[in-house]
Design an enzyme around this catalytic site. Structure first.
Site, PDB file in Angstrom:
ATOM      1  N   GLU A 103       0.502  -0.842  -0.041  1.00 57.34           N
ATOM      2  CA  GLU A 103       0.088  -0.248  -0.356  1.00 57.34           C
ATOM      3  C   GLU A 103       0.739   1.348   0.148  1.00 57.34           C
ATOM      4  OE1 GLU A 103      -2.609  -0.631   2.913  1.00 57.34           O
ATOM      5  OE2 GLU A 103      -3.323  -2.343   1.818  1.00 57.34           O
ATOM      6  N   GLU A 143      -6.667  -9.294  -2.670  1.00 60.90           N
ATOM      7  CA  GLU A 143      -7.207 -10.317  -1.419  1.00 60.90           C
ATOM      8  C   GLU A 143      -9.006  -9.566  -1.667  1.00 60.90           C
ATOM      9  OE1 GLU A 143      -5.654  -7.054   1.193  1.00 60.90           O
ATOM     10  OE2 GLU A 143      -3.287  -8.041   0.341  1.00 60.90           O
TER      11      GLU A 143
END
Length: 574
Positions: A343, A448
């Site tokens: 991220e 995810e």
């Protein structure tokens, strides 16, 4: 004894099936800033005068904005909306949306100076504003915005462009808005999946004398599907046989939800403990499950250990080098991939302390230790939210190019990791974003996947939509669900209850696994010893029975998209 010869002729399956599509979906996309825009996709779709050849006919000008159609030196015509205030707006059109239709959007945009994020926005029949996509537009060249939206009701609507936080003139050209019924969209997905995930296999069986074996009976068993489908795994699997059985009977890939993260292996400084991820890796290996290394670092502020936060630059560098060397060396060759700096579009913890190039440096360092692993840039929001202006496709691509072009990083194995944490999915935007990121020419995984329980009774339906869209896109090479089981509950989405009985979401996953494994289980060769089969990619066991054989003969064969040779001869002694 003689020999039995199988000859496998493989070609990519292009069959059309029973489905009919009136307008094929167009995957065209570009991340480049071009001197001239491409032509409108779908000839503009439902939009009028999409290339402004008839002036501003069909287009409207917002209050306070002056607009005209100008021409480039090459004669290309475009709309130029001049703004003095914010929000800066471009020309817009009134449209009519239809119930249960997906709308595919594309446009080419430019701004008068510098760079600016330009958003495409729909004003729906109920007055709601819906994001259709965004792009970093530049002065002096044309950037493509590709996105879309879904209409669940019919009625008049508006479609417009708006700059985010900047006062700029907005130049627009080659705009398109193409509607597809849900049935048409589903047909596109199914056809694309069949083309990307199957191959046509021609089996020619000949005896030791070279003559074809007519009426030979072939049986087929899929040993391992070719498309990687995985799930997040928790440490509870080590002590609960029912969890182990449920997980290992379904998935071929695992990401450890937390066990490999820095805060799990070194919560206290200089006290490393890898016993849990070691045991989880051993379990996965026993079942032939491949593991993704999740993650080396996490770039957000709220995921750092208390002892990391106060470190100065030199101490932080030393701690990070120790962490990187420790975890990557330990699992090099044992994991198929690494999420290197998790991220690092939304997070800036390391950049804020060590400079803008720290992520690129870390990718290079990981590649030196584990050269065979694929290195993912794992991010959320890129695929899920049309107006996540931090992680939209153009910014994602720019970050990856920074990593790829950093000195010493040439040739490292990069990949796109899209976390895919959805609420109500914008499926046209999802497909458009995959089209855009495919231009990076690296593997794409959905890493995810989950759907928020806020969607209520639609959670399982939306999960199926997302999984089918990912599986059907020709550039997606794997998918991992983020449905790690905990006795106290899952992070967002569970697939089973605490007895490992499927919930509706789990039933969706099982249905798709079964569907994506479906293949012919038997065939008979013709008079020329030939059997033609459409096979989903994977590793197969072929068994042949024939009166000339004393016993059935078996062989394994991998069928995949890279099987470019025209003929595969397999000799079996009998």
């Amino acid at each position: 004894m003689g020999r039995l010869i199988f000859i496998f002729l493989l070609s990519i399956s292009l069959f059309e099936g029973w489905m009919v599509q009136s307008v094929p979906y167009d995957h065209t996309a570009s991340l480049e800033c071009l001197s001239s825009p491409m032509r409108s996709l779908y000839k503009g779709g439902i939009l009028q005068n999409s290339e402004f050849d008839s002036g501003l006919m069909g287009w409207l000008v917002p209050p306070g904005v002056k607009a005209a159609v100008n021409s480039s030196q090459s004669g290309n015509k475009f709309a130029d909306a001049k703004n003095k205030d914010q929000p800066s707006r471009g020309v817009y059109q009134k449209i009519h949306l239809k119930t249960n239709h997906h709308y595919s959007l594309s446009a080419w945009l430019q701004v008068s100076s510098g760079t600016a994020v330009v958003k495409a926005i729909f004003k729906a029949p109920n007055g709601a504003y819906i994001g259709g996509g965004a792009v970093v537009a530049k002065a002096g060249c044309w950037s493509m915005l590709k996105g879309g939206m879904t209409a669940y009701s019919s009625g008049p609507a508006e479609f417009f462009f708006e700059a985010d936080g900047a006062t700029v003139d907005i130049l627009v050209d080659s705009v398109s808005l193409q509607p597809f019924t849900f049935a048409e969209w589903k047909n596109h997905t199914s056809l694309s999946a069949a083309k990307a995930r199957k191959s046509a296999v021609k089996v020619v069986a000949r005896g030791a004398d070279g003559n074809p074996l007519a009426n030979a009976e072939l049986s087929l068993k899929l040993l391992r599907p070719g498309f990687p489908l995985g799930n997040a795994m928790t440490a509870e699997i080590l002590n609960i046989p029912a969890y182990e059985k449920w997980f290992t009977s379904r998935f071929t890939v695992a990401s450890f939800e937390n066990a490999m993260k820095w805060y799990s292996t070194e919560w206290k400084r200089n006290q490393e403990n890898y016993s849990v991820p070691d045991a989880m890796l051993a379990l996965a290996q026993r079942h032939g499950i491949k593991v993704r290394g999740h993650n080396v670092f996490w770039d957000t502020n709220n995921t750092q250990m208390a002892w990391v936060n106060p470190l100065g630059a030199d101490e932080l560098k030393a701690a990070m080098q120790k962490r990187l060397s420790s975890v990557v060396t330990r699992y090099a060759g044992k994991v198929i991939a690494w999420d290197v700096v998790n991220e690092n579009l939304h997070g800036q913890f390391y950049e804020g302390r060590l400079g803008a190039n720290v992520s690129a440096e870390l990718y290079g360092e990981v590649a030196k230790i584990d050269a065979n692993a694929t290195l993912f840039m794992n991010e959320y929001g890129t695929l899920e939210w049309a107006l996540d202006l931090t992680a939209m496709a153009s910014k994602y691509a720019a970050k990856m190019e920074q990593i790829r072009s950093y000195p010493g990083n040439a040739g490292i194995k990069l990949a796109v990791g899209l976390e895919s944490h959805f609420e109500t999915p914008n499926i046209p935007y999802m497909r458009a974003t995959l089209d855009m990121l495919a231009q990076l020419k690296v593997p794409i995984w959905l890493t995810e996947i989950d759907v928020s329980p806020k969607t209520g009774p639609y959670q399982a339906e939306y999960l199926e939509d997302v999984l089918r869209e990912g599986y059907g896109h020709p550039n997606v090479e794997g998918m991992v669900l983020w449905a790690a089981w905990h006795k106290h509950g899952c992070w967002v989405m569970c697939l089973t209850d605490n007895n490992f009985t499927n919930l509706p979401t789990g039933n969706v996953v099982d249905k798709l696994i079964a569907e994506w494994k479906t293949h012919p289980v038997a065939a008979t060769t013709d008079a020329d010893g030939v059997a033609e089969l459409d096979l989903v990619h994977g590793e197969y066991k072929f068994t042949v029975t024939h009166p000339s054989l004393e016993s059935p003969m078996a062989h394994t064969l991998t069928v995949d998209a890279s099987s470019s040779a025209l003929e595969h001869a397999i000799n079996i002694k009998v």
